[in-house]
Design a protein around this motif. Structure first.
Motif, short mmCIF file in Angstrom:
data_model
loop_
_atom_site.label_atom_id
_atom_site.label_comp_id
_atom_site.label_asym_id
_atom_site.label_seq_id
_atom_site.Cartn_x
_atom_site.Cartn_y
_atom_site.Cartn_z
N ASP A 47 78.96 42.84 36.94
CA ASP A 47 78.78 41.37 36.12
C ASP A 47 80.30 41.01 36.64
OD1 ASP A 47 76.73 42.64 34.53
OD2 ASP A 47 77.95 42.64 33.09
N TRP A 48 80.79 40.95 36.73
CA TRP A 48 82.47 40.41 37.89
C TRP A 48 82.03 40.32 38.84
CZ3 TRP A 48 85.65 41.63 41.31
CH2 TRP A 48 86.64 40.60 41.41
N GLU A 50 78.83 38.82 39.83
CA GLU A 50 78.18 38.33 40.31
C GLU A 50 78.99 36.98 39.86
OE1 GLU A 50 75.65 37.75 36.81
OE2 GLU A 50 75.07 39.90 37.52
N HIS A 51 79.99 36.19 39.90
CA HIS A 51 80.71 35.32 39.72
C HIS A 51 82.18 35.57 39.86
CE1 HIS A 51 78.15 34.24 37.04
NE2 HIS A 51 78.29 34.87 36.02
N HIS A 52 81.89 36.85 41.17
CA HIS A 52 84.42 37.18 41.91
C HIS A 52 83.47 38.02 42.99
CE1 HIS A 52 85.24 36.38 37.74
NE2 HIS A 52 86.11 35.65 38.20
N THR A 53 84.62 38.07 43.62
CA THR A 53 84.40 38.60 45.12
C THR A 53 85.65 39.64 45.14
OG1 THR A 53 86.44 36.88 46.23
CG2 THR A 53 83.70 36.31 46.39
#
Length: 213
Positions: A47-48, A50-53
């Protein structure tokens, strides 16, 4: 040491807080590491992601919600540039080979020294495949062809296979062998991947055909 001219973010995926804190402490102050993030389940990390790298993921194989071998493949599909290093207590050759086949850039046992962890990080960031000392001994530095070859069943997998043919459930097998149900499911899935089958019936048939029983 890691290159000081670049900055890397690290994600730790492990369900044991003591391990997470140990890795944080080990990596604190290492030049080049800009941030560290910790997750106790595979779902939470995905889930993380999806919006971070994350440049590097230190991934445990035995997680409470997902098989780490499969999670490695999912991570590489979602973020191909992310480097995955397996960090586990599991020292079975078949697991090491499978997670490498699924895209991992290395495998470390949790008893590796701080120096080994740092060396493996540097090797992986340099584009290599990194192993802690004991893992190197297990693999004896296999060539590319060996990494792609199907692995033979381990002694534990053969034990579980025999119990599967006897009609035992995952829970029953776990109790008989004093393992967790998740560990049994991981071994079952490993066997199905190795024998290229989709269910227990096909697994038993393939095992009989290959004289594994």
């Amino acid at each position: 040491m890691l290159k000081q001219t670049a900055e890397y973010s690290i994600a730790i995926v492990d369900d044991h807080p003591v391990v997470i804190e140990g890795l944080r402490t080990l990596l604190q102050g290492v030049p080049g590491i800009s941030s560290m993030h910790a997750f106790t389940t595979g779902g939470e990390f995905m889930d993380w992601l999806e919006h971070h790298t994350a440049d590097i993921v230190l991934l445990d194989i035995m997680l409470p919600d997902v098989n780490g071998l499969d999670l490695c493949k999912d991570i590489k599909l979602a973020a191909p540039e992310t480097i995955v290093l397996a960090v586990s207590n599991q020292a079975e050759r078949s697991m090491i080979l499978q997670i490498l086949q699924n895209g991992a850039s290395g495998y470390l046992l949790k008893n590796a020294s701080a120096a080994e962890f740092r060396r493996c990080l540097e090797e992986a960031l340099s584009g290599g495949v990194a192993f802690s000392r004991e893992v190197r001994e297990i693999l004896a530095r296999p060539g590319r062809a060996e990494l792609k070859a199907p692995a033979a069943l381990t002694r534990r997998e053969k034990q579980i296979l025999q119990l599967v043919t006897e009609g035992k459930t995952t829970t029953g097998i776990a109790k008989e062998l004093h393992l967790s149900p998740l560990t049994v499911e991981t071994h079952r899935r490993n066997m199905m991947q190795k024998l290229e089958v989709k269910n227990a019936a096909e697994l038993i048939m393939a095992a009989v055909q290959r004289k594994l029983l």
